[in-house]
Design an enzyme around this catalytic site. Structure first.
Site, mmCIF file in Angstrom:
data_model
loop_
_atom_site.group_PDB
_atom_site.id
_atom_site.type_symbol
_atom_site.label_atom_id
_atom_site.label_comp_id
_atom_site.label_asym_id
_atom_site.label_seq_id
_atom_site.Cartn_x
_atom_site.Cartn_y
_atom_site.Cartn_z
ATOM 1 N N GLU A 297 0.871 -1.170 0.000
ATOM 2 C CA GLU A 297 0.000 0.000 0.000
ATOM 3 C C GLU A 297 0.914 1.227 0.000
ATOM 4 O O GLU A 297 1.819 1.309 0.841
ATOM 5 C CB GLU A 297 -0.888 0.010 1.253
ATOM 6 C CG GLU A 297 -1.854 1.154 1.205
ATOM 7 C CD GLU A 297 -2.768 1.266 2.417
ATOM 8 O OE1 GLU A 297 -2.770 0.359 3.271
ATOM 9 O OE2 GLU A 297 -3.458 2.293 2.490
ATOM 10 N N ARG B 284 5.506 -12.613 9.718
ATOM 11 C CA ARG B 284 6.072 -11.263 9.554
ATOM 12 C C ARG B 284 7.459 -11.223 10.154
ATOM 13 O O ARG B 284 7.704 -11.842 11.198
ATOM 14 C CB ARG B 284 5.241 -10.270 10.366
ATOM 15 C CG ARG B 284 4.042 -9.728 9.692
ATOM 16 C CD ARG B 284 3.380 -8.709 10.611
ATOM 17 N NE ARG B 284 3.695 -7.364 10.187
ATOM 18 C CZ ARG B 284 3.061 -6.745 9.217
ATOM 19 N NH1 ARG B 284 2.092 -7.355 8.546
ATOM 20 N NH2 ARG B 284 3.382 -5.519 8.884
ATOM 21 N N LYS C 9 4.446 0.905 9.833
ATOM 22 C CA LYS C 9 4.521 2.121 9.003
ATOM 23 C C LYS C 9 3.947 3.315 9.744
ATOM 24 O O LYS C 9 4.439 4.432 9.582
ATOM 25 C CB LYS C 9 3.749 1.910 7.697
ATOM 26 C CG LYS C 9 4.545 1.154 6.661
ATOM 27 C CD LYS C 9 3.903 1.311 5.290
ATOM 28 C CE LYS C 9 3.201 0.030 4.919
ATOM 29 N NZ LYS C 9 2.582 0.053 3.593
#
Ligand code: ATP
Ligand code: MG
Length: 580
Positions: free
Chosen positions: A48, A273, A283
Site C-alpha cells: 500500500e 512477519r 509504518k
C-alpha cells in the site's frame, strides 16, 4: 521436474550452501507436479503506498520475486491503493525504486488496484443483484458496536433486508455523490454469527469525497482493502498469493467473494512477519518519527527502511542473503538485529576496499623523519580479494593516529602506543613514542616519536616483534570529512514495550547518532562517489552519503567491525560512551 524429496534446496546466489526448502516452495513444487495452474507460477508484491518500504517488505519482496525467478514464473508489483487519505505519489515512486534496487524485476507488470475500481464496482453491483450485499445506514461506530466479540455473535443491521432494487438504487446514488462521507456503506450479507469476525457482514464500500493520487475526483466511494485485494489477485491471475499471517483469518472472506463472483481463484499462503530486535516495523510509527522530525526523513540511515539501509551502505545482496537465511514459518517470532548486521558485514568484507581513516585525530610528529619529505607506501585494497589490487598511500613527518590508540598510562591489556613503546604503523614503519605534549588542562595534544627506517613496509629485519598495528593518515595529505556513527534507533530490545501512559518514542536511543566532524582520511577518498562503500581499517564499514560532495565529504558508518579491542577496553576501563 523436481519434487520436494529430490529437490536440492534454494541457492542464495552467494555460493553458500543451499538454504533448505520451505513450506511455500513445497506447495509450489506440489502444484507444479499436479499441474494445478498449467505449470504457471505467478506471484505479486502488493504494497500500500502509504509509507516507504522497510526490511519486513524486503522479506516479502525476496520471497515473491525469488520464487518467480526460481520457477521461471512472473512477479507483479501492484499498489493496493484503496485509501486516498493516506496514499501519495512520493510513496509510489520510492517503492518502485526500492523494489528495483532489491532486484525485484517486475518488467512491465506495474499495476494499481485503483485501475480495477471500475471492475470492482461492477462486482459489487453483481453481489447486490444476487442478494449478497446491502446498503447500510449505520455509522462506522455503530457497525463496530454491533459486530459482537469472539465469544458473542453480532447483531443484524436494521438495513440488512432492504430489497435488491432499493440497494441498487442507493448504491448508484452513493456512486453519484448524493450522500455525505460516512453516512452509508455497502456491506456484504454473510453471517453476523460467524465465529470469524471478518465474515460478519464486512463493509465493502465507503463514501469518501476525497481525491485519489491516481484517479483524482473520479470516485467518491472507495472499495475496502478486503474487497480489493483478493479480486485484484484474481484479475492478475496470480497463482500463489503470498502474504503475512494476519491475513489468515481474511482468507475465508476472500474465498467467499471469489466463489460468489465465480471468478479465477488464486491460492493464498500465509507466512510470518519479520520482527527485528531494537527495531519497529510499523509504518504508522515510522511515519510518526518522520512527521515529528525525530529522524531526518524516511531515508535516515537509522531507519529500518530500505532507503535508510541503502543510504547507510547496506547492499541489496546483504538483505537478500539475510532474507534467504531467516526463511519462512507459520509462527511470528523476532530475529536478532545482529543477524542482519552479520550478513551486511559478510557481504561488505568481500566487496569493500580497505582504506585508512582517523576519526578522532591525534597529531604525531616523527622527529627523525626528514622535514619536507614524503614517500608512497604500498597498501593492499582487500586481503580477501587479490584482484582488488593495491594502492599507494603517502607518508610524511606529521601523521594522525586515533586518540584511542594512545594511552599515557596504559592498562595491563593495552598494547597500543604508550610512552617508550614501539608499535607498527600499518603498511609503514615501526615507531616508538618518545614524548607527549599536553595543553593547559592536561589533555594530550601531540606525540613525538621516532621511526626505524629499516622497518619499511612494517617488518623488522632483525625479527623483533611489536604487539600492535595501528592505522594512520599523513597530515599534509589528509582529506577532511564528517563521519556519522549510528547506534540502534531504540535502546530497548522490544521498542513496543512502553511504560503506562507513554508512547514508543520514550524508547528512542539518545545516542543513536554521533556526528564526528574532524575526521582525517587518506587522500584516495577525496573523490569517493556517493554510495560507494569502504572498510575503514579497524573501525568498520562506511558508505559515502548521497549528499556528500568534494567540498564536504560525508560518510555514514554502515556497521562496526567485530571489534576485539573494544571488548578488551570495556573490560579494563570504564565505558567512554553515553551521557552526551
Ligand atoms: P499496513 O499496516 O500499512 O498495511 P504493511 O506493513 O502490511 O502495513 P503493506 O504495504 O500492506 O504494508 O505490505 C506489503 C506486503 O509486504 C504485504 O504482502 C505484507 O504482508 C508484506 N509485509 C509487510 N510487513 C512485513 C513484515 N514485517 N514481514 C514480512 N512481510 C511484510
Ligand atoms: Mg498491509
Amino acid at each position: 521436474m523436481t519434487t520436494p524429496k529430490d529437490d536440492p534446496g534454494v541457492s542464495d546466489g552467494t555460493g553458500a550452501a543451499p538454504v533448505p526448502s520451505n513450506f511455500i516452495r513445497d506447495i509450489i513444487l506440489d502444484d507444479l507436479k499436479t499441474n494445478k495452474y498449467e505449470g504457471r507460477v505467478h506471484t505479486r508484491f502488493p504494497p500500500e503506498p502509504n509509507g516507504y518500504l522497510h526490511v519486513g517488505h524486503a522479506k516479502s519482496i525476496t520471497i515473491n520475486f525469488g520464487l518467480a525467478r526460481e520457477f521461471g514464473g512472473k512477479c507483479n508489483l501492484r499498489f493496493d491503493d484503496t485509501n486516498p487519505s493516506k496514499e501519495e505519489t512520493e510513496y509510489v515512486d520510492s517503492i518502485i525504486e526500492d523494489v528495483r534496487w532489491l532486484g525485484g524485476d517486475f518488467e512491465d507488470r506495474l499495476y494499481y488496484a485503483s485501475d480495477y475500481f471500475g471492475q470492482l464496482y461492477e462486482w459489487a453491483v453483481q453481489l447486490i443483484q444476487k442478494g449478497k450485499a446491502f446498503v447500510c445506514d449505520l455509522t462506522a461506530d455503530q457497525v463496530r458496536q454491533q459486530r459482537g466479540t469472539l465469544t458473542e455473535p453480532g447483531q443484524d443491521s436494521p438495513y440488512r433486508n432492504r430489497t435488491i432494487e432499493e440497494n441498487l438504487d442507493l448504491f448508484d446514488r452513493m456512486h453519484k455523490g448524493e450522500f455525505p462521507d460516512g453516512s452509508k456503506t455497502l456491506r456484504a450479507k454473510i453471517d453476523m454469527a460467524s465465529p470469524n469476525l471478518n465474515m460478519r457482514d464486512p463493509v465493502l464500500y465507503r463514501i469518501l469525497h476525497m481525491d485519489h493520487h491516481r484517479t483524482g475526483d473520479k470516485w467518491c466511494i472507495y472499495p475496502m482493502y478486503d474487497f480489493t485485494h483478493g479480486q485484484s489477485d484474481s484479475i492478475e491471475r496470480i497463482t500463489h498469493s503470498i502474504c503475512t499471517l494476519e491475513f489468515e483469518d481474511h482468507r475465508p472472506l476472500y474465498d467467499w467473494f471469489i466463489d460468489q463472483l465465480g471468478i479465477y481463484h488464486p491460492q493464498q499462503i500465509e507466512f510470518d512477519r519479520l520482527n527485528l530486535t531494537y527495531t519497529l516495523l510499523s509504518k504508522r510509527k515510522l511515519l510518526a518519527l518522520v512527521q515529528n522530525k525525530l529522524v531526518s526523513g524516511w531515508d535516515d540511515p537509522r531507519m529500518p527502511t530500505i532507503s535508510g539501509m541503502r543510504r547507510r551502505g547496506y547492499t541489496p545482496e546483504a538483505l537478500q542473503n539475510f532474507c534467504g537465511r531467516i526463511g519462512v514459518s507459520k509462527t511470528n517470532g523476532t530475529t536478532e538485529l545482529a543477524l542482519l548486521e552479520y550478513f551486511v558485514r559478510e557481504d561488505l568484507n568481500r566487496r569493500a576496499a580497505r582504506v585508512m581513516a582517523v576519526l578522532r585525530p591525534l597529531r604525531v610528529v616523527i622527529d627523525n623523519y626528514p622535514e619536507g619529505q614524503s614517500e608512497h607506501l604500498e597498501a593492499v585494497n582487500n586481503p580477501e580479494d587479490a584482484s582488488m589490487g593495491t594502492r599507494q598511500v603517502p607518508f610524511s613527518k606529521v601523521i594522525y593516529i586515533e586518540q584511542d590508540d594512545f594511552r599515557e598510562d596504559p592498562p595491563k591489556q593495552y598494547f597500543r602506543l604508550a610512552p617508550g613503546r614501539e608499535i607498527r604503523l600499518r603498511y609503514a614503519y615501526f615507531i616508538t613514542c618518545t614524548g607527549v605534549v599536553k595543553d593547559a588542562s592536561g589533555n594530550v595534544v601531540e606525540l613525538h616519536c621516532t621511526y626505524d627506517p629499516a622497518t619499511k613496509g612494517g617488518n623488522a629485519p632483525d625479527g623483533r616483534k611489536v604487539k600492535s598495528t595501528i592505522h594512520w593518515v599523513s597530515a599534509e595529505h589528509a582529506v577532511d570529512a564528517e563521519v556519522r556513527i549510528y547506534e540502534t534507533l531504540f535502546n530497548r530490545e522490544d521498542p513496543n514495550v512502553v511504560p503506562e501512559g507513554q508512547d514508543f518514542t520514550v524508547n528512542l536511543n539518545p545516542n543513536s547518532l554521533e556526528v564526528v566532524s574532524g575526521a582525517k582520511l587518506e587522500p584516495s577518498l577525496r573523490d569517493a562517489a556517493p554510495g560507494s562503500r569502504y572498510q575503514f581499517e579497524r573501525l568498520g564499514y562506511f558508505a559515502v552519503d548521497p549528499d556528500s560532495s568534494r567540498e564536504k565529504l560525508v560518510f555514514n558508518r554502515t556497521v562496526a567491525l567485530r571489534d576485539s579491542w573494544a571488548k578488551i577496553e570495556a573490560k579494563s576501563a570504564p565505558p567512554k560512551r553515553g551521557g552526551k
